[in-house]
Scaffold this active site. Structure first.
Site, PDB file in Angstrom:
ATOM      1  N   ARG A 161       0.826  -1.213   0.000  1.00 19.28           N
ATOM      2  CA  ARG A 161       0.000   0.000   0.000  1.00 19.28           C
ATOM      3  C   ARG A 161       0.863   1.267   0.000  1.00 19.28           C
ATOM      4  O   ARG A 161       0.571   2.234  -0.714  1.00 19.28           O
ATOM      5  CB  ARG A 161      -0.932  -0.011   1.210  1.00 19.28           C
ATOM      6  CG  ARG A 161      -2.046  -1.064   1.121  1.00 19.28           C
ATOM      7  CD  ARG A 161      -2.857  -1.119   2.396  1.00 19.28           C
ATOM      8  NE  ARG A 161      -2.050  -1.619   3.498  1.00 19.28           N
ATOM      9  CZ  ARG A 161      -1.964  -2.904   3.841  1.00 19.28           C
ATOM     10  NH1 ARG A 161      -2.635  -3.810   3.168  1.00 19.28           N
ATOM     11  NH2 ARG A 161      -1.214  -3.291   4.865  1.00 19.28           N
ATOM     12  N   ARG A 242      11.581  -0.792   7.635  1.00 21.45           N
ATOM     13  CA  ARG A 242      11.994  -1.534   8.809  1.00 21.45           C
ATOM     14  C   ARG A 242      13.504  -1.513   8.941  1.00 21.45           C
ATOM     15  O   ARG A 242      14.235  -1.717   7.966  1.00 21.45           O
ATOM     16  CB  ARG A 242      11.518  -3.002   8.740  1.00 21.45           C
ATOM     17  CG  ARG A 242      10.062  -3.194   9.104  1.00 21.45           C
ATOM     18  CD  ARG A 242       9.824  -2.958  10.587  1.00 21.45           C
ATOM     19  NE  ARG A 242       8.433  -3.078  10.983  1.00 21.45           N
ATOM     20  CZ  ARG A 242       7.563  -2.082  11.026  1.00 21.45           C
ATOM     21  NH1 ARG A 242       7.938  -0.866  10.642  1.00 21.45           N
ATOM     22  NH2 ARG A 242       6.333  -2.271  11.440  1.00 21.45           N
ATOM     23  N   GLU A 271      17.142  -0.302  16.768  1.00 21.59           N
ATOM     24  CA  GLU A 271      15.829  -0.421  17.407  1.00 21.59           C
ATOM     25  C   GLU A 271      15.601  -1.813  17.963  1.00 21.59           C
ATOM     26  O   GLU A 271      14.851  -2.001  18.925  1.00 21.59           O
ATOM     27  CB  GLU A 271      14.725  -0.081  16.410  1.00 21.59           C
ATOM     28  CG  GLU A 271      14.702   1.372  15.977  1.00 21.59           C
ATOM     29  CD  GLU A 271      13.630   1.634  14.939  1.00 21.59           C
ATOM     30  OE1 GLU A 271      12.458   1.787  15.327  1.00 21.59           O
ATOM     31  OE2 GLU A 271      13.959   1.672  13.736  1.00 21.59           O
ATOM     32  N   HIS A 294      11.794   6.873  13.825  1.00 20.32           N
ATOM     33  CA  HIS A 294      10.678   5.984  13.479  1.00 20.32           C
ATOM     34  C   HIS A 294       9.352   6.757  13.578  1.00 20.32           C
ATOM     35  O   HIS A 294       8.408   6.330  14.241  1.00 20.32           O
ATOM     36  CB  HIS A 294      10.638   4.754  14.387  1.00 20.32           C
ATOM     37  CG  HIS A 294       9.982   3.575  13.727  1.00 20.32           C
ATOM     38  ND1 HIS A 294      10.415   2.276  13.896  1.00 20.32           N
ATOM     39  CD2 HIS A 294       8.920   3.489  12.877  1.00 20.32           C
ATOM     40  CE1 HIS A 294       9.643   1.451  13.218  1.00 20.32           C
ATOM     41  NE2 HIS A 294       8.734   2.170  12.582  1.00 20.32           N
TER      42      HIS A 294
END
Length: 338
Positions: A161, A242, A271, A294
């Site tokens: 998307r 990511r 992270e 983020h």
């Protein structure tokens, strides 16, 4: 409104809006918003604290906390884990299924928001916004010569998307759009004006390479030293997807060695792996890196949309009604445990 623990929904995220709270309450839910430490997201909250917050809850609207088998086993009343976001690499989906729970994502809630950020990073990198402001803050009006996004070649890795939303925005820049994705929709490519290519070609041709793939064993360290070597030294890498898609140590070496022009990073290996903390610090310090914590989905509008989708998923699971399309990532309710 029911105040019973069977309908308690715990939110472990900041910026949970009043309209979504009202929606949950109007659907018989008691809403508890966890008090996170200052400047800390739920990804850093320890297991014992999560267990204490979630004991007795039926629904959990979660950000980046790790949803482990151990935690789910400790929370037998928890029926639905609803991600306010679209990634679910920190959710043990096998455990969700095995233990008869449901895990969902907020599909469609933040597509536009992250796509806007992606284009913003391309523009900021190409036009050297950070370097220009740093120079002016030191009293210099010297101009750093930038480069256009207009009519450049942009490579998109992953066409979900968000990737499709980036394609829409790039058409206004008359960009040549290349896509690398596991599945091809040739009709979509024809309508949208992009071309599917293999990974070696997208690396070699892209002036801007933007990543929108999920983190899986196949995509981990998709961008690493040998693949960076295939890219133009004038190219930019953008990662709003990511941490783990890029080997940040290799990226740092390429940037300091002038084998890439710059990077726009909203996600980092550190992270999930503290051994990368120093690598992140060095990346953030580079003048040709635009770094964000983020924050790709973090606009008022984007968070309000994802809050509502996450809440709708919770209500649907608790009521036994259909979950919004594209949101279920694991459903253990129908598993035969006999």
């Amino acid at each position: 409104m029911s105040g019973s623990k069977e309908r308690r929904v715990v939110v472990t995220q900041r910026f949970f809006d009043a309209d979504t709270m009202s929606y949950l309450r109007s659907n018989g839910c008691e809403v508890v918003v966890a008090e996170l430490p200052a400047a800390q997201a739920d990804g850093g909250v320890p297991h014992e604290t999560l267990r204490r917050w979630l004991t007795g809850a039926s629904g959990w609207i979660v950000g980046h906390a790790r949803v482990s088998r151990e935690l789910l086993t400790d929370l037998p009343e928890l029926q639905v884990i609803s991600r306010r976001g679209v990634g679910y690499d920190r959710v043990d989906v096998a455990a969700v299924r095995d233990l008869g729970r449901v895990a969902t994502i907020a599909a469609g809630g933040n597509d536009a928001t992250v796509a806007d950020q992606t284009i913003g990073l391309m523009l900021a990198l190409g036009r050297r916004f950070r370097e220009g402001q740093q120079a002016m803050s030191q009293g210099s009006w010297a101009i750093s010569l930038g480069t256009d996004l207009y009519r450049k070649t942009v490579g998109i890795v992953g066409l979900g998307r968000i990737g499709r939303s980036v394609v829409k925005r790039l058409t206004g820049f008359e960009a040549t759009i290349l896509v690398h994705a596991p599945r091809h929709d040739e009709e979509l490519a024809r309508r949208s004006g992009f071309e599917y290519v293999g990974l070696p070609e997208i690396l070699a041709r892209s002036d801007y390479l933007t990543l929108h793939a999920p983190l899986t064993p196949d995509t981990r360290f998709l961008i690493r030293e040998d693949r960076i070597a295939r890219m133009k030294p004038t190219a930019f890498v953008i990662n709003t997807a990511r941490g783990g898609l890029v080997e940040d140590r290799d990226l740092l070496a390429a940037l300091t060695g002038k084998r890439l022009a710059g990077a726009g990073l909203d996600v980092f290996m550190s992270e999930s792996d503290a051994t990368y903390n120093e690598v992140t610090r060095q990346l953030v310090a580079l003048p040709n890196v635009i770094a964000l914590p983020h924050a790709g989905a973090s606009t008022r509008e984007g968070l309000n949309r994802t809050n509502m989708v996450a809440a709708q998923c919770v209500v649907a699971v608790l009521n036994g009604t259909p979950v919004p399309p594209g949101c279920v990532v694991a459903d253990g309710r129908a598993v035969d445990r006999g």
